[in-house]
Motif scaffolding. Structure first.
Motif, PDB file in Angstrom:
ATOM      1  N   GLU A  47      -5.163   7.439  -5.478  1.00  9.23           N
ATOM      2  CA  GLU A  47      -5.086   6.107  -4.901  1.00  9.23           C
ATOM      3  C   GLU A  47      -6.068   5.978  -3.669  1.00  9.23           C
ATOM      4  O   GLU A  47      -6.129   6.983  -2.629  1.00  9.23           O
ATOM      5  N   ASP A  49      -7.598   5.495  -0.120  1.00 12.09           N
ATOM      6  CA  ASP A  49      -6.927   5.212   1.263  1.00 12.09           C
ATOM      7  C   ASP A  49      -7.440   4.331   1.966  1.00 12.09           C
ATOM      8  O   ASP A  49      -7.668   4.257   3.417  1.00 12.09           O
ATOM      9  N   GLU A  51      -8.107  -0.235   2.538  1.00  9.94           N
ATOM     10  CA  GLU A  51      -7.353  -1.318   2.360  1.00  9.94           C
ATOM     11  C   GLU A  51      -7.939  -2.326   1.573  1.00  9.94           C
ATOM     12  O   GLU A  51      -9.197  -2.534   1.432  1.00  9.94           O
ATOM     13  N   ALA A 249      -9.476  -0.908  -3.867  1.00 11.23           N
ATOM     14  CA  ALA A 249      -8.163  -0.374  -3.263  1.00 11.23           C
ATOM     15  C   ALA A 249      -7.177  -1.449  -3.518  1.00 11.23           C
ATOM     16  O   ALA A 249      -6.393  -2.080  -2.881  1.00 11.23           O
ATOM     17  N   ALA A 386      -9.023  11.344  -1.814  1.00  2.63           N
ATOM     18  CA  ALA A 386      -8.653  10.165  -1.306  1.00  2.63           C
ATOM     19  C   ALA A 386      -7.695  10.316  -0.038  1.00  2.63           C
ATOM     20  O   ALA A 386      -6.503   9.832  -0.143  1.00  2.63           O
ATOM     21  N   ALA A 387      -8.105  11.108   0.744  1.00  3.39           N
ATOM     22  CA  ALA A 387      -7.394  11.094   2.064  1.00  3.39           C
ATOM     23  C   ALA A 387      -8.386  11.513   3.099  1.00  3.39           C
ATOM     24  O   ALA A 387      -9.453  11.836   2.935  1.00  3.39           O
ATOM     25  N   CYS A 388      -7.866  11.263   4.309  1.00  2.04           N
ATOM     26  CA  CYS A 388      -8.860  11.210   5.531  1.00  2.04           C
ATOM     27  C   CYS A 388      -9.242  12.753   5.729  1.00  2.04           C
ATOM     28  O   CYS A 388      -8.660  13.731   5.189  1.00  2.04           O
ATOM     29  N   ASP A 391      -6.713  15.235   7.300  1.00  2.00           N
ATOM     30  CA  ASP A 391      -5.754  15.717   6.282  1.00  2.00           C
ATOM     31  C   ASP A 391      -6.371  16.812   5.319  1.00  2.00           C
ATOM     32  O   ASP A 391      -5.860  17.754   4.873  1.00  2.00           O
TER      33      ASP A 391
END
Ligand SMILES: Cc1ncc(COP(=O)(O)O)c(C=O)c1O
Length: 410
Positions: A47, A49, A51, A249, A386-388, A391
Motif C-alpha cells: 500500500e 504510504d 495520501e 494512493a 512502500a514505507a519511509c 523505517d
C-alpha cells in the motif's frame, strides 16, 4: 430434517482449492504485535504510504454535496468511463468505447468478475510464478485450474516464450501477465512482449489478462509498455486491468477497471450486476477526478520509490545468505533467502522455509515481510518498499543483525 452443525458442512466444494490470504493473516499478526506495544515495522502490505491527492478528496465531497449518492449503472457512470477512455488514449495510446469498459470495486474485483464470467469448470489459466497471490485463488473460486509456471530469479522472474508455448493446452482460456510485477518488480520489455505475442498468435483460443496496475512505477528511465502497444492485433482477446489504488494512493476507495472486448465486458457486468451492482458512486466520482486531473507527481513518486529500492537492495545484498535482484518497477523487492535455510537462530530455532524465516523475523525482530510461499516461488521474502526511508533502514538493520546471529548447523 438434516441439521447443519459445522461450518465445514456449509462450505462450497469450490472453496476447497482456495487458500486463506497469508498476507492478510500476517498483516493482522503484525498489527496485533504493534497494538501490544512491540516496535513492529510492517513491510508486508502493498500500500503506498502517500495520501490521496486533495483534488480527488474534494471531488468526492462535492459528489456527496451533489447527491451523487444513488445507484449508478452497473458498468460505472458515463463520467468515470469517459475519464478512463481518455486516460487509456492519452497515456497508453489505446482506443476504447464506453461499452468496452467496466468499473468495479478495485482491480481485484475486475479480475474476479472476468474469471467468474468466462471460466467453466476445468478451464486453465496460465499464471507465471511468482504471482500476485490472489490470481490462483480467484481462478479456483471460479472453478478454473491455475496452471502455475515457475519463473525463477535466474530468468528475472519473467515467463519465457518457450515456457508459454509449453504451458498452452486446448483447455487454456487465459494467460495472466502482470508488469511491473507484484511481488518481484519484474518488467516485460517490448522485445519480450513481442516474443510472447508471437506465441499467442499461434493459439487464437488463449485470452490475455494484462494487469497494468503498477504502470506508473517504472525505474531507471524505463517506459511502461503494454502488450497491446507491441501487438495491437491481440486487442480482441486482451483484457486490460488497472485501477487507482496504487497510482493515486486510493486503496481504500476501491476502484478498478477493465478495458476489453465488448462480449467479455458484458459478461463481467452480468456478474457485477448480480453481486455488488456497481462500485461506490462517490468513489467513482473521485476516480474520475483522479484520472482526469494532474499527474505530475507520478515522476517524483517513482523517483522516491527508486531511491528506496536502491537502499533496500544494497542493504539486503550485504547480508550473507540473501541475494536480491534489482527490481525494475513497482514497490517490492523479492530476495532469494535460500542461504538462510537450515541455519539455527539464537533461540535455537532451525529455519526450514521462507515461512519460518518470516515468522522468526516478525516474532523476534519485529520486521514483517511476506514469505515467497504466498507467491508461488520459494524460498524468497517479499519486502514492500512502500514505507519511509527511516523505517526501511531500521528494518534492514534489524534483518542484518538477526542474520549475523545465525549459526550454521549443516
Ligand atoms: C498485481 C496487483 N493486481 C491487482 C491488485 C488489486 O488492487 P485493487 O486495490 O485495485 O483491488 C493488486 C493489489 O495489491 C496487485 O498487487
Amino acid at each position: 430434517m438434516s441439521s447443519i452443525t459445522a461450518n465445514s458442512t456449509m462450505r462450497a466444494d469450490r472453496l476447497k482449492a482456495v487458500r486463506p490470504s497469508m498476507i492478510l493473516g500476517l498483516v493482522q499478526k503484525a498489527r496485533q504485535l504493534k497494538a501490544d506495544g512491540h516496535p513492529v515495522i510492517d513491510l508486508g502490505i502493498g500500500e503506498p504510504d502517500f495520501e490521496t491527492p486533495q483534488h480527488v478528496k474534494d471531488a468526492a465531497i462535492k459528489a456527496i454535496g451533489n447527491n451523487e449518492t444513488r445507484y449508478t449503472i452497473v458498468p460505472g457512470t458515463p463520467a468515470v468511463r469517459r475519464a478512463i477512455i481518455e486516460k487509456l488514449e492519452r497515456e497508453n495510446r489505446l482506443i476504447y468505447r464506453q461499452d468496452e469498459i467496466s468499473v468495479s470495486g478495485g482491480a481485484k474485483q475486475v479480475i474476479y468478475n472476468a474469471m467468474a464470467s468466462t471460466l467453466s469448470p476445468g478451464d486453465e489459466v496460465i499464471i507465471p510464478a511468482p504471482y500476485w497471490s490472489s490470481y490462483p485463488d480467484i481462478v479456483a473460486i471460479a472453478e478454473g485450474r491455475p496452471v502455475v509456471v515457475d519463473c525463477p530469479q535466474s530468468q528475472g522472474f519473467l515467463i519465457s516464450p518457450e515456457q508459454l508455448e509449453k504451458a498452452i493446452t486446448p483447455l487454456t482460456k487465459w494467460l495472466i501477465l502482470n508488469s511491473p510485477s507484484n511481488p518481484t518488480g519484474g518488467v516485460y520489455g517490448s522485445d519480450h512482449l513481442e516474443a510472447l505475442a508471437d506465441v499467442l498468435r499461434c493459439h487464437p483460443h488463449v485470452h490475455i489478462l494484462s494487469d497494468d496496475i503498477y504502470e506508473h512505477l517504472m525505474f531507471d528511465g524505463r517506459c511502461f509498455t503494454s502488450l497491446l502497444n507491441v501487438a495491437p492485433d491481440l486487442k480482441d482477446r486482451t483484457l486490460i486491468v488497472n485501477g487507482v489504488s496504487k497510482a493515486f494512493a486510493m486503496t481504500g476507495w476501491r476502484i478498478g477497471y477493465g478495458a476489453g472486448p465488448e462480449d467479455i465486458v458484458a459478461a463481467m457486468n452480468v456478474v457485477q450486476g448480480q453481486s455488488c451492482t456497481h462500485a461506490c458512486s462517490i468513489s467513482q466520482a473521485a476516480a474520475a477526478a483522479a484520472l482526469s486531473g494532474p499527474v505530475d507527481f507520478f515522476v517524483e513518486r517513482a523517483a522516491r520509490f527508486q531511491d528506496r529500492r536502491d537502499g533496500v537492495v544494497a542493504a539486503l545484498n550485504a547480508i550473507d545468505g540473501i541475494d536480491c535482484l534489482t527490481p525494475e518497477g513497482a514497490f517490492y523487492v523479492y530476495p532469494d533467502c535460500s542461504g538462510l535455510i537450515g541455519m539455527r537462530t539464537a533461540a535455537g530455532r532451525v529455519l526450514t522455509s521462507d515461512t519460518d524465516i518470516c515468522a522468526w523475523l516478525l516474532d523476534e525482530h519485529h520486521v514483517s515481510a511476506v514469505p515467497g510461499a504466498a507467491f508461488g516461488l520459494s524460498p524468497h521474502l517479499r519486502i514492500s518498499t512502500a514505507a519511509c526511508t527511516d523505517d526501511l533502514e531500521t528494518a534492514c538493520g534489524r534483518i542484518a543483525a538477526a542474520c549475523a546471529e545465525l549459526e550454521n548447523v549443516q
